[in-house]
Write an enzyme that holds these catalytic residues in place. Structure first.
Site, PDB file in Angstrom:
ATOM      1  N   GLY A   9      38.088   9.385 -40.323  1.00  0.00           N
ATOM      2  CA  GLY A   9      36.988   8.640 -40.956  1.00  0.00           C
ATOM      3  C   GLY A   9      36.096   9.589 -41.733  1.00  0.00           C
ATOM      4  O   GLY A   9      34.874   9.422 -41.791  1.00  0.00           O
ATOM      5  N   GLY A  12      33.625   8.318 -44.760  1.00  0.00           N
ATOM      6  CA  GLY A  12      32.548   7.364 -44.524  1.00  0.00           C
ATOM      7  C   GLY A  12      31.173   8.006 -44.629  1.00  0.00           C
ATOM      8  O   GLY A  12      31.044   9.172 -45.014  1.00  0.00           O
ATOM      9  N   GLN A  13      30.158   7.223 -44.257  1.00  0.00           N
ATOM     10  CA  GLN A  13      28.771   7.677 -44.409  1.00  0.00           C
ATOM     11  C   GLN A  13      28.505   8.956 -43.617  1.00  0.00           C
ATOM     12  O   GLN A  13      27.935   9.909 -44.138  1.00  0.00           O
ATOM     13  CB  GLN A  13      27.798   6.571 -43.948  1.00  0.00           C
ATOM     14  CG  GLN A  13      26.343   6.893 -44.253  1.00  0.00           C
ATOM     15  CD  GLN A  13      25.355   6.207 -43.319  1.00  0.00           C
ATOM     16  OE1 GLN A  13      25.742   5.501 -42.388  1.00  0.00           O
ATOM     17  NE2 GLN A  13      24.084   6.421 -43.557  1.00  0.00           N
ATOM     18  N   ASP A  35      41.340   9.858 -43.600  1.00  0.00           N
ATOM     19  CA  ASP A  35      40.752   8.521 -43.757  1.00  0.00           C
ATOM     20  C   ASP A  35      41.851   7.614 -44.292  1.00  0.00           C
ATOM     21  O   ASP A  35      42.904   8.105 -44.697  1.00  0.00           O
ATOM     22  CB  ASP A  35      39.559   8.572 -44.740  1.00  0.00           C
ATOM     23  CG  ASP A  35      38.529   7.488 -44.428  1.00  0.00           C
ATOM     24  OD1 ASP A  35      38.911   6.302 -44.420  1.00  0.00           O
ATOM     25  OD2 ASP A  35      37.357   7.810 -44.191  1.00  0.00           O
ATOM     26  N   ILE A  36      41.593   6.298 -44.326  1.00  0.00           N
ATOM     27  CA  ILE A  36      42.593   5.408 -44.913  1.00  0.00           C
ATOM     28  C   ILE A  36      42.489   5.413 -46.439  1.00  0.00           C
ATOM     29  O   ILE A  36      43.384   4.959 -47.131  1.00  0.00           O
ATOM     30  CB  ILE A  36      42.490   3.946 -44.411  1.00  0.00           C
ATOM     31  CG1 ILE A  36      41.034   3.496 -44.329  1.00  0.00           C
ATOM     32  CG2 ILE A  36      43.193   3.759 -43.090  1.00  0.00           C
ATOM     33  CD1 ILE A  36      40.892   2.000 -44.163  1.00  0.00           C
ATOM     34  N   ARG A  37      41.355   5.919 -46.968  1.00  0.00           N
ATOM     35  CA  ARG A  37      41.220   6.003 -48.433  1.00  0.00           C
ATOM     36  C   ARG A  37      40.694   7.383 -48.777  1.00  0.00           C
ATOM     37  O   ARG A  37      40.111   8.057 -47.934  1.00  0.00           O
ATOM     38  CB  ARG A  37      40.241   4.925 -48.926  1.00  0.00           C
ATOM     39  CG  ARG A  37      38.867   5.143 -48.310  1.00  0.00           C
ATOM     40  CD  ARG A  37      37.955   3.943 -48.429  1.00  0.00           C
ATOM     41  NE  ARG A  37      36.975   4.002 -47.355  1.00  0.00           N
ATOM     42  CZ  ARG A  37      35.717   4.442 -47.491  1.00  0.00           C
ATOM     43  NH1 ARG A  37      35.278   4.860 -48.647  1.00  0.00           N
ATOM     44  NH2 ARG A  37      34.896   4.461 -46.465  1.00  0.00           N
ATOM     45  N   ASP A  53      45.718   6.269 -40.611  1.00  0.00           N
ATOM     46  CA  ASP A  53      45.158   5.037 -40.051  1.00  0.00           C
ATOM     47  C   ASP A  53      44.745   5.329 -38.608  1.00  0.00           C
ATOM     48  O   ASP A  53      45.588   5.672 -37.770  1.00  0.00           O
ATOM     49  CB  ASP A  53      46.243   3.944 -40.109  1.00  0.00           C
ATOM     50  CG  ASP A  53      45.799   2.646 -39.460  1.00  0.00           C
ATOM     51  OD1 ASP A  53      44.667   2.586 -38.934  1.00  0.00           O
ATOM     52  OD2 ASP A  53      46.603   1.693 -39.470  1.00  0.00           O
ATOM     53  N   TYR A 143      30.333  -5.088 -31.923  1.00  0.00           N
ATOM     54  CA  TYR A 143      30.202  -3.641 -32.127  1.00  0.00           C
ATOM     55  C   TYR A 143      29.582  -2.982 -30.886  1.00  0.00           C
ATOM     56  O   TYR A 143      30.090  -1.983 -30.375  1.00  0.00           O
ATOM     57  CB  TYR A 143      29.323  -3.410 -33.361  1.00  0.00           C
ATOM     58  CG  TYR A 143      28.978  -1.979 -33.652  1.00  0.00           C
ATOM     59  CD1 TYR A 143      29.957  -1.070 -34.036  1.00  0.00           C
ATOM     60  CD2 TYR A 143      27.654  -1.537 -33.582  1.00  0.00           C
ATOM     61  CE1 TYR A 143      29.625   0.245 -34.328  1.00  0.00           C
ATOM     62  CE2 TYR A 143      27.322  -0.231 -33.880  1.00  0.00           C
ATOM     63  CZ  TYR A 143      28.306   0.661 -34.254  1.00  0.00           C
ATOM     64  OH  TYR A 143      27.975   1.955 -34.546  1.00  0.00           O
ATOM     65  N   LYS A 147      31.222  -0.321 -28.263  1.00  0.00           N
ATOM     66  CA  LYS A 147      30.639   1.001 -28.017  1.00  0.00           C
ATOM     67  C   LYS A 147      30.347   1.189 -26.522  1.00  0.00           C
ATOM     68  O   LYS A 147      30.573   2.262 -25.965  1.00  0.00           O
ATOM     69  CB  LYS A 147      29.367   1.203 -28.848  1.00  0.00           C
ATOM     70  CG  LYS A 147      29.634   1.393 -30.337  1.00  0.00           C
ATOM     71  CD  LYS A 147      30.400   2.694 -30.610  1.00  0.00           C
ATOM     72  CE  LYS A 147      30.663   2.931 -32.098  1.00  0.00           C
ATOM     73  NZ  LYS A 147      31.542   4.096 -32.335  1.00  0.00           N
TER      74      LYS A 147
HETATM   75  N1  SER Z   1      23.766   1.709 -37.873  1.00  0.00           N
HETATM   76  C1  SER Z   1      24.596   0.909 -37.024  1.00  0.00           C
HETATM   77  C2  SER Z   1      24.568  -0.504 -37.427  1.00  0.00           C
HETATM   78  O1  SER Z   1      23.577  -0.923 -37.965  1.00  0.00           O
HETATM   79  C3  SER Z   1      24.142   1.028 -35.596  1.00  0.00           C
HETATM   80  O2  SER Z   1      24.876   2.013 -34.951  1.00  0.00           O
HETATM   81  O3  SER Z   1      25.496  -1.202 -37.188  1.00  0.00           O
END
Ligand code: SER
Length: 312
Positions: A9, A12-13, A35-37, A53, A143, A147
């Site tokens: 990953g 990503g950000q 990453d996948i891209r 992946d 999510y 986690k």
């Molecule tokens: N920044 C994340 C979200 O907003 C929280 O871990 O989903």
């Protein structure tokens, strides 16, 4: 043995900035971005890149064997807002990828693992202010559930199999290099892009929604520091609370106004309001400060100054 790192990953950000920091520390060739891209020019040009992946265990294993990787940072995940739209997909991505790397560590194919958790592990029944390390955790988003479950698995693999996995509960992360995707805290980045474009920002959270946040610089440093700390200092093998700053949309708009007097904000809360309302407004991270000497640097005013100067 020299440190050889795989970042899953990496485009990503968080992955983008973390990969670049790890390449500064260990050398470009020592840090494999995946990453996948494909990612930014910077990521692609500064060291190896593998298309991968995170849900495919044998792909991860092949890359680890090929490069003789000993440390993995698993940064691929589906965040809170997108997760509510695709619950099963979020669950599979977030859980399968973690189980794959935990198993590779259990099988002795990698030595050390970083996996981020989130403030999303908390829920409406959690104490909202100065949320302690150990407290009620009844998350209401997919999510958050993924986690929280991930945290349990990390601790389990550490206790049962001696896996050296390290984790922290990131607050909302604010950065200028790479845009986030699908999070509830993303408003605190979107707002800057509108401010520098001279436009009004229509915020999807209400003005008094206070959430824990952190500037990316601090988050990347925390990640590097927890991974470089001696193993015996890492007491919490589920995940550490981590705190930087807390603010509301109104607070950040006021701070931006000090630099951009014409900037205006309006409010139109959507489904993300309910997610934000279920999360803490501030976090007590005393164990991280005590165990591995965590110390944040950025407050709201400093973060806003930096964000505006980079985005202008
Ligand atoms: N920044 C994340 C979200 O907003 C929280 O871990 O989903």
């Amino acid at each position: 043995m020299a440190t050889k790192v795989l970042v899953i990953g990496a485009c990503g950000q968080i992955g983008t900035e973390l990969t670049m920091r790890l390449r500064e520390i260990y050398g470009g060739e020592q840090v494999i971005a995946s990453d996948i891209r494909e990612g930014s020019e910077e990521i692609m040009a500064s060291g190896p890149f593998e298309s991968l992946d995170a849900m495919n265990k044998s792909q991860i294993e092949d890359v680890c064997l090929h490069y003789q990787v000993n440390e993995v940072y698993l940064m691929a995940a589906m965040l809170s807002a997108t997760g509510e739209k695709f619950p099963k997909k979020a669950w599979s991505l977030n859980m399968d990828s973690l189980m794959h790397v935990l198993d590779l560590a259990k099988e002795g194919k990698i030595d050390k693992l970083f996996w981020p958790s989130s403030i999303a592990v908390f829920g409406p029944t959690t104490p909202k202010h100065d949320t302690p390390q150990h407290t009620i955790m009844e998350p209401t988003t997919v999510y958050g559930i993924s986690k929280q479950t991930g945290e349990r698995w990390c601790e389990y693999y550490h206790q049962k199999y001696g896996v050296d996995v390290r984790s922290m509960r990131y607050p909302g992360l604010i950065s200028w290099k790479t845009l986030p995707g699908g999070g509830t805290t993303d408003y605190a980045i979107d707002i800057f892009h509108k401010a520098v474009a001279g436009e009004n920002y229509n915020c999807f959270l209400s003005e008094n929604t206070e959430l824990p946040m952190m500037y990316m610089e601090d988050a990347v440093r925390a990640t590097v520091e927890i991974m470089r700390a001696p193993s015996e200092e890492i007491i919490e093998r589920s995940s550490y609370n981590l705190s930087g700053m807390s603010f509301t949309p109104q607070d950040i708009a006021n701070e931006i106004n000090k630099h951009v007097p014409d900037f205006s904000i309006s409010y139109e809360p959507d489904f993300r309001q309910q997610i934000a309302d279920s999360w803490p407004s501030s976090i007590d991270d005393a164990p991280a400060r005590k165990d591995w000497n965590w110390k944040h640097e950025y407050g709201l005013d400093q973060m806003v100054t930096e964000m505006l100067s980079h985005l202008k």
